[in-house]
Scaffold this motif. Sequence first.
Motif, short mmCIF file in Angstrom:
data_model
loop_
_atom_site.label_atom_id
_atom_site.label_comp_id
_atom_site.label_asym_id
_atom_site.label_seq_id
_atom_site.Cartn_x
_atom_site.Cartn_y
_atom_site.Cartn_z
N GLU A 1 -11.09 -5.28 -4.07
CA GLU A 1 -10.98 -4.17 -3.12
C GLU A 1 -9.67 -4.30 -2.35
N LEU A 2 -8.90 -3.22 -2.35
CA LEU A 2 -7.67 -3.23 -1.59
C LEU A 2 -7.99 -3.14 -0.10
N MET A 3 -7.36 -4.02 0.69
CA MET A 3 -7.59 -4.03 2.14
C MET A 3 -6.40 -3.38 2.86
N PHE A 4 -5.23 -3.95 2.65
CA PHE A 4 -4.04 -3.50 3.38
C PHE A 4 -2.84 -3.44 2.45
N VAL A 5 -1.93 -2.50 2.77
CA VAL A 5 -0.67 -2.40 2.04
C VAL A 5 0.47 -2.38 3.05
N TYR A 6 1.48 -3.16 2.79
CA TYR A 6 2.69 -3.16 3.61
C TYR A 6 3.88 -2.84 2.73
N ASN A 7 4.74 -1.96 3.21
CA ASN A 7 5.96 -1.60 2.51
C ASN A 7 7.13 -1.74 3.49
#
Lengths: 115, 111
Positions: free
Chosen positions: A44-50
């Motif tokens: 499960e994807l929790m967080f994305v940072y770009n």
Amino acid sequence: ETGVTQTPRHLVMGMTNKKSLKCEQHLGHNAMYWYKQSAKKPLELMFVYNFKEQTENNSVPSRFSPECPNSSHLFLHLHTLQPEDSALYLCASSQDVWVSDGEAFFGQGTRLTVV
Amino acid sequence: ILNVEQSPQSLHVQEGDSTNFTCSFPSSNFYALHWYRWETAKSPEALFVMTLNGDEKKKGRISATLNTKEGYSYLYIKGSQPEDSATYLCAFLNNNNDMRFGAGTRLTVKP
């Protein structure tokens, strides 16, 4: 060795503790991710940072607090967790967020047990 | 709701057998499909990133096909070896930047 390093590999913590998971990549990638894998469930994807900015938070409870001080480091701060938060937490990075031909490079994960 | 299904859940084959498994995903708003191999105690490792309907990709004895119109991808392993034993994950990415992983197919190759 994928170039993504996670520490610690294993963590046991009480429900009142505060701990942090660390992820580091020196691949020159701009995007970093936190995933959770609970027993018998898909990743499960929790967080994305770009570029150090959070671009996605998939309805994750506030007891999980991410921090991305620079493009190479990502932290997941944990506090007042519940036993059901016990899982494998995986960090990943990619050149850019969701570029169609961009594969993700994963760390080996932190196996978290909340007691 | 994005539903990504992988079948079978687990598979046991003999060394030398060829095998294949399936990833099903929504046929609308397709952007990309990723396949990963995840060996026990290691990191998931990318096998293929597929973006076009009809794509076929190959890496050694492993190949994959993609049908975006009907929403499925097949992964084939020719002449399975014990070192192919792993969980094979697919991940679907749509045009809304939503990414979902399947639960994986766990392959065991017996010598």
